[in-house]
Design a protein around this motif. Sequence first.
Motif, short mmCIF file in Angstrom:
data_model
loop_
_atom_site.label_atom_id
_atom_site.label_comp_id
_atom_site.label_asym_id
_atom_site.label_seq_id
_atom_site.Cartn_x
_atom_site.Cartn_y
_atom_site.Cartn_z
N ARG A 109 50.60 41.32 51.04
CA ARG A 109 50.88 41.22 49.61
C ARG A 109 50.71 42.60 49.00
NH1 ARG A 109 51.97 36.96 51.31
NH2 ARG A 109 51.66 34.90 50.44
N GLN A 110 51.51 42.85 47.99
CA GLN A 110 51.39 44.10 47.25
C GLN A 110 50.30 43.96 46.20
OE1 GLN A 110 55.12 45.57 45.81
NE2 GLN A 110 54.16 47.20 44.62
N LEU A 111 49.42 44.94 46.11
CA LEU A 111 48.39 44.95 45.07
C LEU A 111 48.99 45.56 43.81
CD1 LEU A 111 45.21 46.17 47.01
CD2 LEU A 111 45.77 43.86 46.28
N THR A 112 48.79 44.88 42.68
CA THR A 112 49.36 45.38 41.43
C THR A 112 48.29 45.79 40.43
OG1 THR A 112 49.50 43.11 40.63
CG2 THR A 112 51.47 44.04 41.68
N SER A 113 47.03 45.43 40.70
CA SER A 113 45.95 45.86 39.81
C SER A 113 44.66 45.98 40.61
CB SER A 113 45.76 44.87 38.65
OG SER A 113 45.11 43.70 39.11
N ARG B 173 41.49 52.11 41.40
CA ARG B 173 41.23 51.99 39.95
C ARG B 173 42.43 52.44 39.14
NH1 ARG B 173 36.12 54.79 41.02
NH2 ARG B 173 34.71 53.18 41.71
N ARG B 174 43.26 53.28 39.72
CA ARG B 174 44.45 53.79 39.01
C ARG B 174 45.63 52.82 39.07
NH1 ARG B 174 42.52 58.55 41.70
NH2 ARG B 174 44.00 58.24 43.40
N LEU B 175 45.52 51.73 39.82
CA LEU B 175 46.65 50.82 39.96
C LEU B 175 47.10 50.25 38.62
CD1 LEU B 175 46.22 48.62 43.14
CD2 LEU B 175 48.03 50.21 42.61
N GLY B 176 46.19 49.77 37.81
CA GLY B 176 46.56 49.20 36.50
C GLY B 176 47.17 50.23 35.60
N ALA B 177 46.69 51.47 35.67
CA ALA B 177 47.21 52.55 34.83
C ALA B 177 48.64 52.91 35.21
CB ALA B 177 46.30 53.78 34.93
N LEU B 178 48.97 52.79 36.51
CA LEU B 178 50.32 53.11 36.95
C LEU B 178 51.35 52.14 36.42
CD1 LEU B 178 49.65 54.00 40.70
CD2 LEU B 178 50.13 55.58 38.85
N ARG C 18 49.29 52.72 51.44
CA ARG C 18 49.94 53.20 50.22
C ARG C 18 51.15 54.03 50.64
NH1 ARG C 18 46.03 55.47 47.86
NH2 ARG C 18 45.64 53.92 46.28
N ASP C 19 52.28 53.80 49.94
CA ASP C 19 53.48 54.60 50.23
C ASP C 19 53.63 55.72 49.21
OD1 ASP C 19 54.52 53.37 47.95
OD2 ASP C 19 56.21 52.44 48.98
N ARG C 20 54.67 56.52 49.34
CA ARG C 20 54.86 57.68 48.46
C ARG C 20 55.18 57.30 47.02
NH1 ARG C 20 60.80 59.69 48.93
NH2 ARG C 20 61.74 57.78 49.73
N HIS C 21 55.56 56.03 46.80
CA HIS C 21 55.86 55.56 45.45
C HIS C 21 54.61 55.02 44.75
CE1 HIS C 21 60.07 56.04 46.38
NE2 HIS C 21 59.92 55.28 47.45
N GLY C 22 53.48 55.04 45.43
CA GLY C 22 52.24 54.55 44.84
C GLY C 22 52.01 53.06 45.04
N ARG C 23 52.91 52.39 45.73
CA ARG C 23 52.72 50.96 46.00
C ARG C 23 51.63 50.78 47.05
NH1 ARG C 23 58.57 48.93 47.65
NH2 ARG C 23 58.26 50.70 49.05
N VAL C 24 50.79 49.77 46.83
CA VAL C 24 49.69 49.49 47.76
C VAL C 24 49.92 48.12 48.38
CG1 VAL C 24 47.21 49.20 48.01
CG2 VAL C 24 48.11 50.94 46.45
N LEU C 25 49.83 48.07 49.70
CA LEU C 25 50.08 46.84 50.43
C LEU C 25 48.82 46.45 51.20
CD1 LEU C 25 52.46 44.90 51.07
CD2 LEU C 25 52.80 46.22 53.16
N LEU C 26 48.45 45.19 51.06
CA LEU C 26 47.31 44.64 51.76
C LEU C 26 47.83 43.74 52.88
CD1 LEU C 26 44.26 44.13 52.00
CD2 LEU C 26 44.51 42.38 50.24
N ILE C 27 47.39 43.98 54.09
CA ILE C 27 47.81 43.21 55.26
C ILE C 27 46.58 42.50 55.82
CG2 ILE C 27 48.86 43.30 57.56
CD1 ILE C 27 50.01 46.08 56.70
#
Length: 147
Positions: free
Chosen positions: A97-101, A140-145, A78-87
Amino acid sequence: MTALEPLLSLPGAVFTLQALASLAAILALAWLARKLQLGGDPRIASEAHARELADEALCGFDPETLSIDRAGIGAIARDRHGRVLLIRQHGCHFAARQLTSHDGVRLDGRFLTLSTDDPRFGKITLDLGDQAQVWAASLRRLGALRS
């Protein structure tokens, strides 16, 4: 009459010579593949390696939080912008790929199973130890973001 003609007249001699020639060719190809460093079983060796893979996948992605699977087959960041990356491993390379939900997230003890919106990427189960629960809760907060 050549020196090989008496040997070739034996019933199994031709078969034996073909088998030996095939074995020699296989060994030569195996040596060549090893010399060229083809194939192999790539693993994420360190946190620095995972950071490098994340930056290659998403230019400028600088993980603040990072967990690597115990076997080194994948990582989540996870970066400081809240983006989550799965490697994850993809053949002898890595894909990300970036996780969006949180829809594709499942927690099972110390194992976190993840999937992305891209069905070709597939699912991956990461052994994150104690960090699996922390990641599951934060995802769990990914969709809310995005809302």
